[in-house]
Write a protein that holds these residues in place. Sequence first.
Motif, PDB file in Angstrom:
ATOM      1  N   GLU A   1     -12.316 -32.014  -9.420  1.00  0.00           N
ATOM      2  CA  GLU A   1     -11.351 -32.529 -10.576  1.00  0.00           C
ATOM      3  C   GLU A   1     -11.110 -33.023  -9.155  1.00  0.00           C
ATOM      4  O   GLU A   1     -10.805 -33.219  -8.535  1.00  0.00           O
ATOM      5  N   LEU A   2     -10.456 -34.576  -9.896  1.00  0.00           N
ATOM      6  CA  LEU A   2     -10.394 -35.230  -8.332  1.00  0.00           C
ATOM      7  C   LEU A   2      -8.274 -34.949  -8.155  1.00  0.00           C
ATOM      8  O   LEU A   2      -8.295 -34.516  -8.733  1.00  0.00           O
TER       9      LEU A   2
ATOM     10  N   LEU B   1      -7.025 -25.849 -10.502  1.00  0.00           N
ATOM     11  CA  LEU B   1      -8.174 -26.652  -9.868  1.00  0.00           C
ATOM     12  C   LEU B   1      -9.023 -25.996  -8.991  1.00  0.00           C
ATOM     13  O   LEU B   1      -8.940 -24.903  -8.882  1.00  0.00           O
ATOM     14  N   GLU B   2     -10.435 -25.884  -9.713  1.00  0.00           N
ATOM     15  CA  GLU B   2     -11.585 -25.071  -9.414  1.00  0.00           C
ATOM     16  C   GLU B   2     -11.957 -25.596  -8.147  1.00  0.00           C
ATOM     17  O   GLU B   2     -12.417 -27.056  -7.885  1.00  0.00           O
ATOM     18  N   GLN B   3     -12.088 -24.776  -7.306  1.00  0.00           N
ATOM     19  CA  GLN B   3     -13.193 -25.159  -5.366  1.00  0.00           C
ATOM     20  C   GLN B   3     -14.002 -24.321  -5.166  1.00  0.00           C
ATOM     21  O   GLN B   3     -14.098 -23.506  -5.949  1.00  0.00           O
ATOM     22  N   MET B   4     -14.623 -24.891  -4.607  1.00  0.00           N
ATOM     23  CA  MET B   4     -16.285 -23.739  -3.847  1.00  0.00           C
ATOM     24  C   MET B   4     -15.973 -24.473  -2.501  1.00  0.00           C
ATOM     25  O   MET B   4     -15.520 -25.578  -1.896  1.00  0.00           O
ATOM     26  N   LEU B   5     -15.668 -23.131  -1.559  1.00  0.00           N
ATOM     27  CA  LEU B   5     -15.142 -23.665  -0.162  1.00  0.00           C
ATOM     28  C   LEU B   5     -16.393 -23.277   1.042  1.00  0.00           C
ATOM     29  O   LEU B   5     -16.743 -22.019   0.574  1.00  0.00           O
ATOM     30  N   ILE B   6     -17.046 -23.907   1.456  1.00  0.00           N
ATOM     31  CA  ILE B   6     -18.493 -23.537   2.516  1.00  0.00           C
ATOM     32  C   ILE B   6     -18.084 -24.109   3.305  1.00  0.00           C
ATOM     33  O   ILE B   6     -17.646 -25.397   3.847  1.00  0.00           O
ATOM     34  N   CYS B   7     -18.022 -22.874   4.615  1.00  0.00           N
ATOM     35  CA  CYS B   7     -17.836 -23.479   5.945  1.00  0.00           C
ATOM     36  C   CYS B   7     -19.528 -23.623   6.527  1.00  0.00           C
ATOM     37  O   CYS B   7     -20.047 -22.736   6.833  1.00  0.00           O
TER      38      CYS B   7
ATOM     39  N   PRO C   1     -20.482 -23.975 -10.593  1.00  0.00           N
ATOM     40  CA  PRO C   1     -19.823 -23.510 -12.774  1.00  0.00           C
ATOM     41  C   PRO C   1     -18.765 -25.073 -12.789  1.00  0.00           C
ATOM     42  O   PRO C   1     -18.903 -24.446 -14.181  1.00  0.00           O
ATOM     43  N   PHE C   2     -19.275 -26.088 -12.281  1.00  0.00           N
ATOM     44  CA  PHE C   2     -18.272 -26.884 -12.654  1.00  0.00           C
ATOM     45  C   PHE C   2     -19.358 -28.086 -12.261  1.00  0.00           C
ATOM     46  O   PHE C   2     -19.119 -27.644 -11.705  1.00  0.00           O
ATOM     47  N   ILE C   3     -18.121 -29.588 -12.854  1.00  0.00           N
ATOM     48  CA  ILE C   3     -19.089 -30.715 -12.381  1.00  0.00           C
ATOM     49  C   ILE C   3     -18.471 -30.864 -11.135  1.00  0.00           C
ATOM     50  O   ILE C   3     -16.715 -30.937 -11.634  1.00  0.00           O
ATOM     51  N   VAL C   4     -18.959 -31.502 -10.207  1.00  0.00           N
ATOM     52  CA  VAL C   4     -18.602 -31.401  -8.828  1.00  0.00           C
ATOM     53  C   VAL C   4     -17.387 -33.203  -9.706  1.00  0.00           C
ATOM     54  O   VAL C   4     -18.462 -34.352  -9.511  1.00  0.00           O
TER      55      VAL C   4
END
Length: 137
Positions: free
Chosen positions: A111-112, A53-59, A28-31
């Motif tokens: 975000e950076l 910060l928005e994050q998406m965490l994938i193992c 849902p955000f620009i990476v």
Amino acid sequence: MIDNLKRLKTFTDERGSLISIEVGNEIPFIVKRLYYIFNTKNLPRGFHAHKNLEQMLICVSGSCDIKLDDGINSKVYKLNDPSKYLYINKPLWREIYNFSKDCCLIVLANELYDKNDYINSYEEYIQFLEENNEYKS
């Protein structure tokens, strides 16, 4: 209540499985940043929160546990399936631990890197929540 675990659509046939992740659909955000954690020697990481910060965490390989804490409630997620991810879109304290030897945790962020976005102590985190009217005791 902290409920951030989501599932990605998996395409499977006799050749194996494929997951496609697209900005605007699953993300849902620009990476702006992608990093991954591996070879951890099973030492815990995290112990911080982010202000914006928005994050998406994938193992994508192996497994790890991620504890999210909103200042009142906490929940531990076991990431051990590459079709599941944690989505973090608000300030949540996080601790990452119990890494398997083959763990590879990918993190996509909107975000950076910005050291000023980090909250590095739990006491500062609670103070940040109180100052921003996000703490409901």
